[in-house]
Design a protein around this motif. Sequence first.
Motif, short mmCIF file in Angstrom:
data_model
loop_
_atom_site.label_atom_id
_atom_site.label_comp_id
_atom_site.label_asym_id
_atom_site.label_seq_id
_atom_site.Cartn_x
_atom_site.Cartn_y
_atom_site.Cartn_z
N UNK A 278 -10.61 0.55 -17.31
CA UNK A 278 -9.83 -0.22 -17.93
C UNK A 278 -8.83 0.35 -18.94
N UNK A 279 -9.11 1.60 -19.21
CA UNK A 279 -8.43 2.63 -20.26
C UNK A 279 -7.11 3.21 -19.47
N UNK B 111 -10.05 -2.97 -8.86
CA UNK B 111 -11.51 -3.09 -9.33
C UNK B 111 -12.16 -4.29 -9.19
N UNK B 112 -11.42 -5.26 -9.23
CA UNK B 112 -12.11 -6.68 -9.21
C UNK B 112 -11.72 -7.53 -7.99
N UNK B 113 -11.02 -6.67 -6.95
CA UNK B 113 -10.78 -6.94 -5.49
C UNK B 113 -9.93 -8.38 -5.52
N UNK B 114 -8.72 -8.20 -6.36
CA UNK B 114 -7.84 -9.53 -6.42
C UNK B 114 -6.76 -9.10 -5.26
N UNK B 115 -5.88 -10.14 -5.22
CA UNK B 115 -4.72 -10.25 -4.37
C UNK B 115 -3.48 -10.30 -5.02
N UNK B 116 -2.44 -9.69 -4.73
CA UNK B 116 -1.20 -9.97 -5.50
C UNK B 116 -0.47 -11.01 -4.91
N UNK B 117 0.45 -11.73 -5.63
CA UNK B 117 1.35 -12.53 -4.74
C UNK B 117 2.32 -11.95 -3.88
N UNK B 118 2.36 -12.84 -2.61
CA UNK B 118 3.18 -12.36 -1.42
C UNK B 118 4.69 -12.22 -1.87
N UNK C 50 -3.28 -3.89 -12.42
CA UNK C 50 -3.99 -2.96 -11.69
C UNK C 50 -5.57 -2.78 -11.52
N UNK C 51 -5.95 -3.36 -12.72
CA UNK C 51 -7.61 -3.24 -12.82
C UNK C 51 -8.09 -4.65 -12.03
N UNK C 52 -7.43 -5.53 -12.08
CA UNK C 52 -7.58 -7.04 -11.32
C UNK C 52 -7.70 -6.59 -9.90
N UNK C 53 -6.65 -6.11 -9.34
CA UNK C 53 -6.35 -5.88 -8.15
C UNK C 53 -7.49 -4.82 -7.40
#
Length: 324
Positions: free
Chosen positions: A30-31, A42-49, A37-40
């Motif tokens: 997180x630091x 480390x938390x396995x997120x997906x950015x908007x197309x 970037x952390x959401x995508x």
Amino acid sequence: MLKWLDIIKFATNGNPIPDRRLEKTEEEWKTLLTDEQFRITRLKGTERAFSSDLCSYFEPGRYACICCGTELFDADTKFESGTGWPSFTQPIKENAVAYHKEGSFGMVRIEALCNTCDAHLGHVFQDGPMPSGLRYCMNAVSLKKMDVRERKIDFGGGCFWCTEAIFQRLKGVLKVENGFSGGKIANPTYREVCSGGTGHAEVVEVTYNPDEISFEDLLRVHLSTHNPTTLNQHGADQGSQYRSIIFYRNENEKQAATKIIDEVQKSYPDKVVTQLEMFEHFYKADDYHQDYYNNNPDEGYCRAIIDPKLEKFMEQCKDKLKQE
């Protein structure tokens, strides 16, 4: 070159061993990362197309993991998939990416992760362009673009000992490795290739700086330092493993190679039979075959075959030679 079956095997039986490992706590990540970037990663997120310019950016370079800096993809393998996410056909190294079966959204997919730090990158699908048929559908947020001037070219023109010795002396050439390409089996041995049964050609893989020597000039040297008009033969060496061939990595290289072959044809009374083939994989030969001429200058083959060829080449291409 990795195919879909390889991806399934890795996801099922275990991933290749990475060159290094980097592990940090959630708080440490997180630091170092932005919230997105952390959401995508480390938390396995997906950015908007279609949310990133990287989808339509095809300049030379490499793409590294935003978390740990591990190089993951080369721009040569990037293509326009129309999906809204950056897409690639191959990782830069077989062990750069790890694979994991996951069942989110009610379907089984193959997740792609950085094999160094486990950052979530995106997913791999089997609907990409040939010859691999793979589409690495990546989140742009998980990648950072690196400007790298190094390029690679692979070609064969008979025994790779001769070809290696010539290209090692060219200004702008950073590395030359001997190996095999264009065959039907993985990791062939020298003996298997010499039998003519694997379909591979003896080739050199040349790493070069295009600011110092161009792709076109490398081809001119290649086509003028062996006889490209003899089919499956170079001097006394006969067989398809000694064929004259150029492996291109993209359509621009193919067009450039075709143009240079037409240009060089004017210097030969017989038809140039050099093959053009899409690059798939380079299998490096054993250490014994690397840097062969420099390590064995007094060996009979080097003195009888390579010495005269080198002498002629160095006289004709004085302006292209490295400074001793």
